[in-house]
Write an enzyme that holds these catalytic residues in place. Structure first.
Site, PDB file in Angstrom:
ATOM      1  N   LYS A 149      38.087  40.905  49.907  1.00 45.19           N
ATOM      2  CA  LYS A 149      37.721  39.524  49.593  1.00 45.19           C
ATOM      3  C   LYS A 149      38.180  38.539  50.664  1.00 45.19           C
ATOM      4  CE  LYS A 149      41.752  38.721  46.620  1.00 45.19           C
ATOM      5  NZ  LYS A 149      42.399  37.731  47.481  1.00 45.19           N
ATOM      6  N   THR A 150      39.376  38.763  51.233  1.00 48.09           N
ATOM      7  CA  THR A 150      39.843  37.856  52.281  1.00 48.09           C
ATOM      8  C   THR A 150      38.944  37.944  53.501  1.00 48.09           C
ATOM      9  OG1 THR A 150      42.108  38.134  51.468  1.00 48.09           O
ATOM     10  CG2 THR A 150      41.835  37.172  53.659  1.00 48.09           C
ATOM     11  N   ASP A 205      40.007  31.117  46.654  1.00 41.86           N
ATOM     12  CA  ASP A 205      40.431  32.504  46.465  1.00 41.86           C
ATOM     13  C   ASP A 205      41.117  32.638  45.109  1.00 41.86           C
ATOM     14  OD1 ASP A 205      40.949  35.142  47.030  1.00 41.86           O
ATOM     15  OD2 ASP A 205      42.693  34.742  48.280  1.00 41.86           O
ATOM     16  N   GLU A 206      41.108  33.840  44.537  1.00 36.31           N
ATOM     17  CA  GLU A 206      41.774  34.140  43.257  1.00 36.31           C
ATOM     18  C   GLU A 206      41.345  33.142  42.168  1.00 36.31           C
ATOM     19  OE1 GLU A 206      43.263  36.815  43.041  1.00 36.31           O
ATOM     20  OE2 GLU A 206      44.388  37.318  44.842  1.00 36.31           O
ATOM     21  N   GLN A 226      41.798  41.141  37.103  1.00 29.31           N
ATOM     22  CA  GLN A 226      43.120  40.899  37.688  1.00 29.31           C
ATOM     23  C   GLN A 226      43.702  39.561  37.243  1.00 29.31           C
ATOM     24  OE1 GLN A 226      43.857  42.469  41.830  1.00 29.31           O
ATOM     25  NE2 GLN A 226      41.618  42.389  41.915  1.00 29.31           N
ATOM     26  N   ARG A 274      47.599  48.820  43.291  1.00 27.38           N
ATOM     27  CA  ARG A 274      48.447  48.535  44.468  1.00 27.38           C
ATOM     28  C   ARG A 274      48.606  49.794  45.319  1.00 27.38           C
ATOM     29  NH1 ARG A 274      46.961  44.198  44.738  1.00 27.38           N
ATOM     30  NH2 ARG A 274      45.681  44.867  42.989  1.00 27.38           N
TER      31      ARG A 274
END
Length: 686
Positions: free
Chosen positions: A29-30, A215-216, A246, A619
């Site tokens: 995503k980044t 973002d997020e 998430q 993770r």
């Protein structure tokens, strides 16, 4: 578009209207956000200063800005605004202070400052014995995040307790106004009100924000959702990236349904799904998909990868919490010695901070270096902040935030009404609070007792400041000030126990000793400005605070110990997800949670706990190990632990459960021989 998969490229190219990118864990995503910023500048001619990118942490903002800088050459990226929501709000307030009812140079109160203000209001309040300052502040924060002002909070109160909290909310807001201050929630709420109520400011900021990227997005609360809408206006030129699977911050106001609400406000919204994972092996993704499949979804997706199946995840069953910690620590050390794996490639993730202690003990016993993320920084301790505030006032008498911190530390019975009058008097004379305390005219505004105590405080500070300026070592004046205010006595009176008080006093001693060493080193070096005067020493201590926080962020080659919340956004080659038991994960507070309320789109706590476990699983890059204990000490007694329901929700065929079959003596000998050989090799190299 080099290196982007088809879905990522689609998200980057879409600039004709509002865009929602549902980005699964590890799906890049980044990369999408940073490439889109570069695409807007290079291919569509958008000036960098017309683009705003918002995220939730300074670390994420720095990484994003660094990546964009690497993509753009020359000065093409100059003026690009990449920051956290709160930093953006602070910058807006500085430009629009008058519209917010703030004067230039307003103070920013952290949660501890806010709790101190409420503590004073609670002293004479009916709720004094019913609620703590921190709990009252948390309720006020929820009201602010939902854009509810004190009047509305009072009118919608369900009972006397809620009405009392609304009254505290009103008093708290009056104190902030008197101190010319705002808290962290105000950094979102006040900009929303400015943009909503002032057409000229709204037009100005919408013209400055030609494209907004967030973002997020699943972590936004109600106020942040409105801020986004007001910034983009009817154009809807935005790209928001999020993942409802998430969303793990409901406790601080996050609303994952903000993702779905976008469709209601922007009918032309385009949705792009990112499902290819670049982080984890296939087996780890199967576990993640299997677990999260038990939750309802706003957007259905299924993670997949091209990294190969990888090793099966393991489930270790231990006798008790000490055995769990010893076993994990021994495995990490064994892998480090026999497979030359870096300690920094390992993470031990747990639901609650109290679970860290046995792992710290086990790692220390084996000499394994570790880093406890989320632990209290030395400079974040209340007693250190108190003394640092006194130091800041000695160095800079105009530091109003420091003055407000120490005015009642130790307690001088200077209440909020007195401070409000002092703040108004200082504002009228356009002077700092400490300077206003010296004015003879202040006596007409305050009762004689309070005016006298303020004057005594300022005289005390003036005397020790003069001593610090003239003494061979300014640290002697600092020690004398700490003795004069009897800070040790204050610690004993305010701490919950004698042991806690002694720890606090010890931390203050450490701080002053540190200050002494800094001064001694500066004198020995003989460099001007290196720390001979008190202001120079305070500046150096502030820098050390920054460096300590930077070291916390970097970690180094050490095993990472952190909560599942703290692990969000990170990745590690090898992950131990520990404490997989009912009442730990899922947490005991979630077990009696009511069913979700479909009317407001909220989710129940078990679903959030499941998302938290999903975050932990995703993770892991190469290996994943779950651990649980059969027995555990809880509230002073040993209890039998039930396995977490989440273990039974995982695809059983993807799990290796070595404790279900006894370990042979040959296996044990082979393991011990390998570790002994590695140790011999280690010492032979020295």
């Amino acid at each position: 578009m080099h290196g982007l998969n088809p879905r990522q490229a689609e998200a980057v190219r879409h600039v004709g209207g509002p865009l929602l990118v549902i980005a699964g864990a590890g799906s890049g995503k980044t990369r999408v956000i940073t490439r889109k910023i570069a695409h807007l500048i290079r291919e569509h001619g958008l000036p960098a200063n017309a683009i705003v990118a918002l995220t939730f942490t300074n670390k994420a903002a720095r990484e994003m800005k660094g990546r964009v800088g690497a993509l753009l050459k020359g000065g093409a990226g100059r003026g690009l605004k990449v920051s956290t929501f709160h930093t953006f709000g602070l910058n807006l307030l500085r430009r629009e202070a008058a519209a917010a009812g703030l004067r230039p140079g307003f103070s920013l109160f952290d949660p501890e400052d806010g709790a101190t203000v409420l503590k004073e209001h609670l002293r004479e309040h009916a709720l004094a014995d019913a609620v703590s300052p921190a709990a009252a502040l948390a309720r006020i924060s929820r009201w602010k995040n939902d854009l509810i002002d004190p009047a509305r909070a009072a009118s919608t109160a369900d009972d006397d307790f809620e009405a009392g909290l609304a009254e505290l909310y009103a008093d708290y807001e009056k104190s902030l106004a008197a101190y010319n201050a705002c808290d962290f929630d105000d950094l979102i709420v006040r900009p929303v009100r400015i943009l909503r109520d002032h057409a000229d400011a709204r037009e100005r900021w919408q013209n400055r924000t030609r494209h907004l990227l967030v973002d997020e997005y699943q972590d936004t609360n109600g106020a942040q959702y409105e801020l986004v809408r007001l910034l983009v206006g009817p154009r809807g030129a935005f790209t928001v990236v999020g993942d409802d699977d998430q969303s793990i911050y409901a406790w601080r106001g996050a609303r994952p349904d903000n993702l779905a609400r976008l469709r209601d406000h922007y009918p032309t919204l385009k949705v792009v799904m990112l499902e290819q994972n670049y982080r984890s092996s296939g087996r780890i993704l199967k576990l993640a998909n299997g677990l999260i499949g038990h939750n309802p979804h706003l957007f259905d997706k299924r993670l997949w990868c091209e990294l190969g199946p990888g090793d099966p995840a393991r489930v270790l069953v231990c006798r008790h919490e000490a055995h769990e910690a010893e076993r994990v620590a021994a495995e990490i050390q064994h892998a480090h010695l026999t497979k030359e794996r870096a300690y920094g490639g390992y993470a031990i993730l747990y639901r609650s901070n109290h679970q860290a202690r046995p792992f710290e003990q086990a790692l220390r016993a084996l000499g394994v270096p570790y880093f406890l993320s989320g632990g209290t920084s030395f400079f974040a301790r209340a007693e250190v902040k108190d003394v640092m505030a006194y130091l800041r006032l000695l160095a800079n008498p105009a530091d109003d935030a420091a003055f407000l911190r120490v005015v009642n530390v130790p307690r001088r019975e200077i209440g909020p009404t007195t401070l409000q009058r002092l703040a108004a008097f200082a504002a009228e004379g356009e002077q700092p609070l400490a300077a206003a305390c010296r004015e003879p005219a202040l006596a007409a505004q305050l009762p004689a007792r309070q005016a006298g105590r303020l004057a005594e405080l300022v005289a005390l500070l003036d005397a020790h400041r003069a001593a610090a300026d003239t003494a061979a070592s300014p640290v002697a004046a600092v020690r004398a000030l700490i003795t004069a205010i009897d800070y040790a006595g204050w610690c004993k009176d305010s701490a919950p126990s004698l042991a806690s008080a002694e720890r606090r006093i010890g931390n203050v001693t450490d701080l002053v000793d540190w200050l002494e060493r800094l001064h001694r080193d500066a004198v020995a070096e003989g460099d001007a400005g290196s720390g001979k005067t008190l202001p120079e020493l305070v500046a150096r201590l502030s820098l050390l605070d920054v460096l300590e926080r930077r070291e916390e962020a970097e970690g180094g080659d050490r095993v990472h110990l952190m909560t599942l919340h703290g692990a969000k956004g990170l990745e590690f080659p090898h992950v131990y997800l520990v404490g997989m038991e009912e009442e730990l994960l899922p947490h005991h507070s979630s077990l009696d949670d009511p069913a979700p309320d479909a009317a407001d789109g909220s989710h129940n706590a078990i679903e959030e706990e499941r998302r938290l476990c999903y975050v932990g699983i995703t993770r892991a890059q190469q290996s994943l190990t779950f651990t649980r204990a059969r027995r555990r000490r809880r509230f002073g007694e040993t209890v039998t632990c039930r396995p977490s329901r989440f273990l039974s929700e995982l695809p059983a065929g993807e799990l290796d459960q070595p404790d279900s079959t006894p370990r042979t003596e040959a296996d044990a000998r082979a393991h011990g021989s390998a570790q002994l050989a590695a140790l011999k090799g280690l010492f032979a190299d020295r």
